[in-house]
Scaffold this motif. Sequence first.
Motif, PDB file in Angstrom:
ATOM      1  N   PRO A  69       0.026  37.773  63.813  1.00  0.00           N
ATOM      2  CA  PRO A  69       0.261  37.631  65.020  1.00  0.00           C
ATOM      3  C   PRO A  69       1.982  37.641  66.038  1.00  0.00           C
ATOM      4  N   SER A  70       2.076  37.326  65.441  1.00  0.00           N
ATOM      5  CA  SER A  70       3.304  36.962  65.504  1.00  0.00           C
ATOM      6  C   SER A  70       4.245  36.807  64.614  1.00  0.00           C
ATOM      7  N   GLY A  71       5.719  36.763  64.934  1.00  0.00           N
ATOM      8  CA  GLY A  71       6.951  37.284  64.508  1.00  0.00           C
ATOM      9  C   GLY A  71       7.415  35.979  63.668  1.00  0.00           C
ATOM     10  N   SER A  72       6.721  35.175  63.188  1.00  0.00           N
ATOM     11  CA  SER A  72       7.405  33.961  62.066  1.00  0.00           C
ATOM     12  C   SER A  72       8.431  34.394  61.168  1.00  0.00           C
ATOM     13  N   MET A  73       7.203  35.748  60.626  1.00  0.00           N
ATOM     14  CA  MET A  73       7.789  36.150  59.180  1.00  0.00           C
ATOM     15  C   MET A  73       8.910  37.140  59.937  1.00  0.00           C
ATOM     16  N   GLU A  74       9.490  37.435  60.450  1.00  0.00           N
ATOM     17  CA  GLU A  74       9.848  38.026  60.468  1.00  0.00           C
ATOM     18  C   GLU A  74      11.653  37.922  59.869  1.00  0.00           C
ATOM     19  N   PRO A  75      12.172  39.303  59.063  1.00  0.00           N
ATOM     20  CA  PRO A  75      11.708  40.645  59.413  1.00  0.00           C
ATOM     21  C   PRO A  75      11.573  40.827  58.154  1.00  0.00           C
ATOM     22  N   THR A  76      10.196  40.078  57.304  1.00  0.00           N
ATOM     23  CA  THR A  76       9.915  40.796  55.972  1.00  0.00           C
ATOM     24  C   THR A  76       8.180  40.941  56.756  1.00  0.00           C
ATOM     25  N   LEU A  77       7.669  40.865  58.180  1.00  0.00           N
ATOM     26  CA  LEU A  77       6.710  40.753  58.294  1.00  0.00           C
ATOM     27  C   LEU A  77       6.024  40.966  60.032  1.00  0.00           C
ATOM     28  N   ARG A  78       6.497  42.102  60.499  1.00  0.00           N
ATOM     29  CA  ARG A  78       6.190  41.848  62.013  1.00  0.00           C
ATOM     30  C   ARG A  78       4.961  42.147  63.044  1.00  0.00           C
ATOM     31  N   VAL A  79       4.874  42.016  64.314  1.00  0.00           N
ATOM     32  CA  VAL A  79       3.791  41.511  64.653  1.00  0.00           C
ATOM     33  C   VAL A  79       2.772  42.924  64.540  1.00  0.00           C
ATOM     34  N   SER A 134      -8.931  42.197  64.278  1.00  0.00           N
ATOM     35  CA  SER A 134      -8.544  41.688  65.044  1.00  0.00           C
ATOM     36  C   SER A 134      -7.912  40.987  64.238  1.00  0.00           C
ATOM     37  N   GLU A 135      -6.809  39.513  65.089  1.00  0.00           N
ATOM     38  CA  GLU A 135      -6.288  38.060  65.101  1.00  0.00           C
ATOM     39  C   GLU A 135      -7.652  37.959  64.401  1.00  0.00           C
ATOM     40  N   PRO A 136      -6.555  37.056  63.049  1.00  0.00           N
ATOM     41  CA  PRO A 136      -7.295  35.775  62.491  1.00  0.00           C
ATOM     42  C   PRO A 136      -7.501  34.423  63.611  1.00  0.00           C
ATOM     43  N   ALA A 137      -8.615  33.860  62.725  1.00  0.00           N
ATOM     44  CA  ALA A 137      -9.376  32.464  62.795  1.00  0.00           C
ATOM     45  C   ALA A 137      -7.714  31.718  63.602  1.00  0.00           C
ATOM     46  N   GLU A 138      -7.983  30.126  64.636  1.00  0.00           N
ATOM     47  CA  GLU A 138      -6.554  29.823  65.265  1.00  0.00           C
ATOM     48  C   GLU A 138      -5.985  28.475  63.609  1.00  0.00           C
ATOM     49  N   THR A 139      -6.809  28.803  63.071  1.00  0.00           N
ATOM     50  CA  THR A 139      -6.676  27.715  61.955  1.00  0.00           C
ATOM     51  C   THR A 139      -5.621  28.429  60.591  1.00  0.00           C
ATOM     52  N   ASP A 140      -5.788  30.341  60.528  1.00  0.00           N
ATOM     53  CA  ASP A 140      -4.897  30.785  59.285  1.00  0.00           C
ATOM     54  C   ASP A 140      -3.853  30.804  59.786  1.00  0.00           C
ATOM     55  N   PHE A 141      -2.781  30.673  58.899  1.00  0.00           N
ATOM     56  CA  PHE A 141      -1.741  30.920  59.339  1.00  0.00           C
ATOM     57  C   PHE A 141      -0.400  31.888  57.901  1.00  0.00           C
ATOM     58  N   VAL A 142       0.216  32.562  57.687  1.00  0.00           N
ATOM     59  CA  VAL A 142       1.015  33.111  57.235  1.00  0.00           C
ATOM     60  C   VAL A 142       2.349  32.558  56.904  1.00  0.00           C
ATOM     61  N   GLY A 198       8.898  29.530  57.491  1.00  0.00           N
ATOM     62  CA  GLY A 198       8.466  31.472  58.212  1.00  0.00           C
ATOM     63  C   GLY A 198       9.813  31.686  57.876  1.00  0.00           C
ATOM     64  N   ASP A 199       9.736  32.669  57.799  1.00  0.00           N
ATOM     65  CA  ASP A 199      11.331  33.440  57.574  1.00  0.00           C
ATOM     66  C   ASP A 199      12.527  33.699  58.871  1.00  0.00           C
ATOM     67  N   HIS A 200      11.618  33.469  59.602  1.00  0.00           N
ATOM     68  CA  HIS A 200      12.161  33.260  61.056  1.00  0.00           C
ATOM     69  C   HIS A 200      12.483  32.389  61.770  1.00  0.00           C
ATOM     70  N   ARG A 201      13.356  31.816  60.827  1.00  0.00           N
ATOM     71  CA  ARG A 201      13.803  29.797  60.957  1.00  0.00           C
ATOM     72  C   ARG A 201      13.086  29.648  62.816  1.00  0.00           C
ATOM     73  N   SER A 202      13.623  30.288  63.340  1.00  0.00           N
ATOM     74  CA  SER A 202      13.978  29.621  64.268  1.00  0.00           C
ATOM     75  C   SER A 202      12.713  29.328  65.370  1.00  0.00           C
ATOM     76  N   ARG A 203      12.582  30.167  64.687  1.00  0.00           N
ATOM     77  CA  ARG A 203      11.357  31.054  65.509  1.00  0.00           C
ATOM     78  C   ARG A 203       9.247  30.392  64.869  1.00  0.00           C
ATOM     79  N   SER A 204      10.058  30.200  63.288  1.00  0.00           N
ATOM     80  CA  SER A 204       8.778  29.694  63.044  1.00  0.00           C
ATOM     81  C   SER A 204       7.849  28.077  63.193  1.00  0.00           C
ATOM     82  N   SER A 205       6.512  28.456  63.156  1.00  0.00           N
ATOM     83  CA  SER A 205       6.412  26.289  63.476  1.00  0.00           C
ATOM     84  C   SER A 205       5.427  25.957  61.937  1.00  0.00           C
TER      85      SER A 205
END
Length: 258
Positions: A69-79, A134-142, A198-205
């Motif tokens: 659902p987000s770009g926090s793992m780019e470029p490996t995983l995309r939205v 659909s998008e995963p639960a709000e408590t699930d993260f990658v 996350g792989d996109h460190r500047s955009r990963s919480s």
Amino acid sequence: MDTEAQHTERGSSSEPITGDGEGSRSARSPRPSWPRRLLRRPGTGALAAACVVFLFLLSTFVVQPFLIPSGSMEPTLRVGDRVLVNKLAYRFGAEPRREDMVVFDGTGSFVDEAPRGNPVTGLLRAAGAALGLSEPAETDFVKRVVGVGGDRVVCCDGRGRLSVNGTPVDEPYLMPGDAPSNAPFDVVVPRGTLWVMGDHRSRSSDSRDHLGSPGGGMVPVGKVIGRVDWIGWPFGRWTSFDPSGAFADVPEPGAAHG
């Protein structure tokens, strides 16, 4: 003018004649489309229900599609990517390793508790998420595992690199232009937990942002749902993931500290 007679005459003259003299049935009542014909066959409903149950069980215990659902793992995983999460990867005694991409339940580490909502809506959403619709639960993260139990993870050294157990790590999967971390940290990962980023460190919480939380940013191994092994959709991005060797020279925690 007798329009009814004209319509009758025109209709009878334009209908094709079959061998028994009757007008074609397809001209008077079009055949149903193939999905309807398929559904009318005996046993089709039971077969469809069995397929849904099979997919749900497969998703629950073996391999689950997971919508990114987000770009926090780019470029490996995309939205919009749909990855396949291997739920058997950490069964039978195996545990996550450094560099693994994992999906985990962040309750108690990244979020305080699961948000409450309509139970019916929640059930439907969970079913959709289980099938990757659909998008995963709000408590699930990658995120990616950077430190395992006992590791000391530090950022950054004089060359701006992250180090684990005193060994600098070059991370080839990072988003081009991103630093390993803009915020310095020095942590020792408790046994039975993971330090994830996350792989996109500047955009990963990620773990860095939860150092002050009750869990200290650490994810319990028991909260890991599975390992991301493949991108399954879109087909143009289908791929499997193999270790890059970035952590190959990192010593085990006991060797580093003792």
